[in-house]
Motif scaffolding. Structure first.
Motif, PDB file in Angstrom:
ATOM      1  N   GLY A  46       0.820  -1.223   0.000  1.00  0.00           N
ATOM      2  CA  GLY A  46       0.000   0.000   0.000  1.00  0.00           C
ATOM      3  C   GLY A  46       0.848   1.265   0.000  1.00  0.00           C
ATOM      4  N   ARG A  47       0.159   2.399  -0.026  1.00  0.00           N
ATOM      5  CA  ARG A  47       0.876   3.693  -0.051  1.00  0.00           C
ATOM      6  C   ARG A  47       1.810   3.848   1.147  1.00  0.00           C
ATOM      7  NH1 ARG A  47      -4.199   5.952  -2.530  1.00  0.00           N
ATOM      8  NH2 ARG A  47      -5.057   4.812  -0.793  1.00  0.00           N
ATOM      9  N   MET A  48       1.265   3.616   2.337  1.00  0.00           N
ATOM     10  CA  MET A  48       2.105   3.785   3.534  1.00  0.00           C
ATOM     11  C   MET A  48       3.105   2.642   3.683  1.00  0.00           C
ATOM     12  SD  MET A  48       1.981   6.548   5.103  1.00  0.00           S
ATOM     13  CE  MET A  48       3.093   5.897   6.345  1.00  0.00           C
ATOM     14  N   ASP A  55       0.689  -8.739   2.793  1.00  0.00           N
ATOM     15  CA  ASP A  55      -0.368  -8.007   2.081  1.00  0.00           C
ATOM     16  C   ASP A  55      -1.299  -9.022   1.426  1.00  0.00           C
ATOM     17  OD1 ASP A  55      -1.797  -6.091   0.208  1.00  0.00           O
ATOM     18  OD2 ASP A  55      -0.310  -4.744   1.070  1.00  0.00           O
ATOM     19  N   SER A  95      -7.999  -6.085   9.012  1.00  0.00           N
ATOM     20  CA  SER A  95      -6.687  -6.706   8.825  1.00  0.00           C
ATOM     21  C   SER A  95      -5.831  -6.544  10.077  1.00  0.00           C
ATOM     22  CB  SER A  95      -6.005  -6.055   7.614  1.00  0.00           C
ATOM     23  OG  SER A  95      -4.624  -6.229   7.690  1.00  0.00           O
ATOM     24  N   GLY A 152      -0.727   2.037  12.650  1.00  0.00           N
ATOM     25  CA  GLY A 152      -1.032   3.334  12.064  1.00  0.00           C
ATOM     26  C   GLY A 152      -2.417   3.374  11.440  1.00  0.00           C
ATOM     27  N   THR A 192      -6.294   3.545  10.771  1.00  0.00           N
ATOM     28  CA  THR A 192      -7.332   4.331  11.454  1.00  0.00           C
ATOM     29  C   THR A 192      -8.713   3.745  11.136  1.00  0.00           C
ATOM     30  OG1 THR A 192      -7.459   5.872   9.589  1.00  0.00           O
ATOM     31  CG2 THR A 192      -5.951   6.456  11.393  1.00  0.00           C
ATOM     32  N   ALA A 241      -1.121   4.958  16.973  1.00  0.00           N
ATOM     33  CA  ALA A 241      -1.244   6.415  16.833  1.00  0.00           C
ATOM     34  C   ALA A 241      -2.021   6.720  15.564  1.00  0.00           C
ATOM     35  CB  ALA A 241       0.135   7.077  16.768  1.00  0.00           C
ATOM     36  N   THR A 242      -2.910   7.681  15.648  1.00  0.00           N
ATOM     37  CA  THR A 242      -3.648   8.080  14.444  1.00  0.00           C
ATOM     38  C   THR A 242      -2.782   8.932  13.534  1.00  0.00           C
ATOM     39  OG1 THR A 242      -4.511  10.012  15.617  1.00  0.00           O
ATOM     40  CG2 THR A 242      -5.890   8.025  15.602  1.00  0.00           C
ATOM     41  N   PHE A 282       1.583   9.694  12.921  1.00  0.00           N
ATOM     42  CA  PHE A 282       2.967   9.484  13.367  1.00  0.00           C
ATOM     43  C   PHE A 282       3.875  10.656  13.021  1.00  0.00           C
ATOM     44  CE2 PHE A 282       1.721   4.997  13.789  1.00  0.00           C
ATOM     45  CZ  PHE A 282       2.284   4.727  15.029  1.00  0.00           C
ATOM     46  N   LYS A 310      -9.125   7.940   0.497  1.00  0.00           N
ATOM     47  CA  LYS A 310      -9.263   7.666   1.939  1.00  0.00           C
ATOM     48  C   LYS A 310     -10.677   7.164   2.230  1.00  0.00           C
ATOM     49  CE  LYS A 310      -8.356   9.557   6.534  1.00  0.00           C
ATOM     50  NZ  LYS A 310      -7.659   8.318   6.968  1.00  0.00           N
TER      51      LYS A 310
HETATM   52  P1  NAD Z   1      -3.608   1.808   1.013  1.00  0.00           P
HETATM   53  O1  NAD Z   1      -4.979   1.425   0.565  1.00  0.00           O
HETATM   54  O2  NAD Z   1      -2.695   2.464   0.025  1.00  0.00           O
HETATM   55  O3  NAD Z   1      -2.825   0.513   1.564  1.00  0.00           O
HETATM   56  C1  NAD Z   1      -3.424  -0.462   2.357  1.00  0.00           C
HETATM   57  C2  NAD Z   1      -2.767  -1.797   2.040  1.00  0.00           C
HETATM   58  O4  NAD Z   1      -3.307  -2.795   2.917  1.00  0.00           O
HETATM   59  C3  NAD Z   1      -3.029  -2.281   0.601  1.00  0.00           C
HETATM   60  O5  NAD Z   1      -1.820  -2.691  -0.025  1.00  0.00           O
HETATM   61  C4  NAD Z   1      -3.976  -3.471   0.811  1.00  0.00           C
HETATM   62  O6  NAD Z   1      -3.818  -4.490  -0.207  1.00  0.00           O
HETATM   63  C5  NAD Z   1      -3.498  -3.954   2.167  1.00  0.00           C
HETATM   64  N1  NAD Z   1      -4.470  -4.833   2.830  1.00  0.00           N
HETATM   65  C6  NAD Z   1      -5.830  -4.831   2.762  1.00  0.00           C
HETATM   66  N2  NAD Z   1      -6.343  -5.834   3.490  1.00  0.00           N
HETATM   67  C7  NAD Z   1      -5.268  -6.472   4.040  1.00  0.00           C
HETATM   68  C8  NAD Z   1      -5.142  -7.603   4.893  1.00  0.00           C
HETATM   69  N3  NAD Z   1      -6.221  -8.294   5.314  1.00  0.00           N
HETATM   70  N4  NAD Z   1      -3.891  -7.966   5.269  1.00  0.00           N
HETATM   71  C9  NAD Z   1      -2.793  -7.313   4.838  1.00  0.00           C
HETATM   72  N5  NAD Z   1      -2.844  -6.248   4.005  1.00  0.00           N
HETATM   73  C10 NAD Z   1      -4.084  -5.851   3.619  1.00  0.00           C
HETATM   74  O7  NAD Z   1      -3.814   2.712   2.290  1.00  0.00           O
HETATM   75  P2  NAD Z   1      -2.779   3.752   2.962  1.00  0.00           P
HETATM   76  O8  NAD Z   1      -2.948   5.102   2.345  1.00  0.00           O
HETATM   77  O9  NAD Z   1      -1.426   3.131   3.005  1.00  0.00           O
HETATM   78  O10 NAD Z   1      -3.398   3.866   4.435  1.00  0.00           O
HETATM   79  C11 NAD Z   1      -3.557   2.695   5.260  1.00  0.00           C
HETATM   80  C12 NAD Z   1      -4.088   3.115   6.621  1.00  0.00           C
HETATM   81  O11 NAD Z   1      -3.116   3.930   7.282  1.00  0.00           O
HETATM   82  C13 NAD Z   1      -5.380   3.955   6.617  1.00  0.00           C
HETATM   83  O12 NAD Z   1      -6.187   3.543   7.710  1.00  0.00           O
HETATM   84  C14 NAD Z   1      -4.892   5.376   6.847  1.00  0.00           C
HETATM   85  O13 NAD Z   1      -5.858   6.214   7.453  1.00  0.00           O
HETATM   86  C15 NAD Z   1      -3.742   5.126   7.772  1.00  0.00           C
HETATM   87  N6  NAD Z   1      -2.721   6.169   7.843  1.00  0.00           N
HETATM   88  C16 NAD Z   1      -2.237   6.458   9.078  1.00  0.00           C
HETATM   89  C17 NAD Z   1      -1.218   7.375   9.226  1.00  0.00           C
HETATM   90  C18 NAD Z   1      -0.636   7.612  10.603  1.00  0.00           C
HETATM   91  O14 NAD Z   1       0.308   8.434  10.737  1.00  0.00           O
HETATM   92  N7  NAD Z   1      -1.128   6.928  11.635  1.00  0.00           N
HETATM   93  C19 NAD Z   1      -0.692   8.021   8.095  1.00  0.00           C
HETATM   94  C20 NAD Z   1      -1.210   7.704   6.849  1.00  0.00           C
HETATM   95  C21 NAD Z   1      -2.219   6.747   6.728  1.00  0.00           C
END
Ligand code: NAD
Length: 253
Positions: free
Chosen positions: A11-13, A34, A72, A90, A92, A114-115, A117, A150
């Motif tokens: 994923g992105r993060m 993943d 997940s 991370g 949310t 943490a919501t 980081f 999001k």
């Molecule tokens: P994203 O959709 O780009 O990535 C999520 C990844 O999780 C995808 O690759 C997806 O295939 C994978 N996934 C889905 N179901 C899964 C499972 N059962 N097991 C393993 N992997 C699985 O999302 P993102 O932009 O990376 O954001 C992910 C989360 O992080 C969101 O909840 C977002 O709000 C949160 N976030 C938190 C912070 C922070 O600082 N706490 C910062 C950014 C994003």
């Protein structure tokens, strides 16, 4: 060298965490998980998340950093609790049941959630506490803006800002306004905007009759969240089981 796993590695993060870790000497990402059909990210093997227990046993991370979806994360929490692996969460958007499952895991392993980081948001929260405490009676309005993919709203960070406000003042959130919607004294408007690839913007406005204070934060790159999550993972690796906050990491490092 702390051995790290990354849940949501494709994923992105998750990708940003793996990229950011490549520049660090105190830790190494040894495995990703993943559901996406991806074999590796920047040379890090990615294991099917349905087989997370086997992956934890084979690659032996000390801590897994998780940026996925709530369902997940709770599945991962069960596996980490069983394997004795710490978690940095991370993700949310948890409901009460999901949150309780994470808390249960923290009886067996260290869990830090943490919501947001970013260290800047930690500083913002301290400023929010002080400003809301000092400006009694000022109207409060909270706005957050994120990218168009999001899924949860309002953002976890907006909820954390709201909770921080509510520690200082008894205000009720009103999520958006429409139609005949006069403002009450004890409310705080909360607004979520979704557009483009915006990494994350938050603004709390405190408005008196003749002045406006605006406290805002803008993340310009996901690397800021990845760096904080990795700092948290390195900090968490040798801790006892329990529930930990990112503020403690910021205070210590
Ligand atoms: P994203 O959709 O780009 O990535 C999520 C990844 O999780 C995808 O690759 C997806 O295939 C994978 N996934 C889905 N179901 C899964 C499972 N059962 N097991 C393993 N992997 C699985 O999302 P993102 O932009 O990376 O954001 C992910 C989360 O992080 C969101 O909840 C977002 O709000 C949160 N976030 C938190 C912070 C922070 O600082 N706490 C910062 C950014 C994003």
């Amino acid at each position: 060298m702390t051995r790290i796993g990354v849940n949501g590695a494709a994923g992105r993060m998750g990708r940003t965490v793996i990229e950011t870790a490549a520049d660090r000497e105190d830790l190494e990402v040894v495995v990703g998980f993943d559901v996406a059909d991806v074999d590796a990210v920047r040379g890090v093997p990615v294991v099917d998340a349905s087989d997370v227990g086997t992956g934890l046993a084979e690659y032996e991370p000390s801590v897994v950093v998780d940026f996925t979806l709530p369902e997940s994360t709770v599945a991962l929490a069960d596996a980490c609790a069983e394997a004795g692996v710490g978690m940095v969460v991370g993700t949310t958007g948890f409901d009460d049941e999901g949150f309780d499952r994470l808390e249960s895991a923290s009886e067996a392993v260290p869990v830090l959630k943490a919501t947001n980081f970013s260290r800047g948001i930690q500083a913002l929260l301290r400023t929010v506490r002080e400003a809301v405490g000092a400006l009694d009676g000022y109207d409060l309005e909270l706005t957050e803006t994120h990218h168009n993919d999001k899924v949860d709203a309002p953002s976890g960070t907006a909820k954390t800002i709201l909770e921080t406000v509510q520690e200082q003042r008894d205000v009720e959130p009103v999520y958006g306004r429409e139609g005949h919607a006069p403002r009450e004294d004890d409310e705080i408007g909360v607004f979520a905007r979704r557009a483009g690839d915006i990494r994350g913007e938050h603004e709390l406005v405190l408005a008196g009759n003749d002045e406006v204070v605006s406290l805002s934060h803008r993340a310009e790159d996901r690397a800021v969240f990845a760096a904080g999550a990795l700092d948290a993972a390195a900090w968490l690796a040798d801790r006892d089981p329990g529930w930990y906050e990112f503020g403690a990491v910021v205070d210590d490092t």
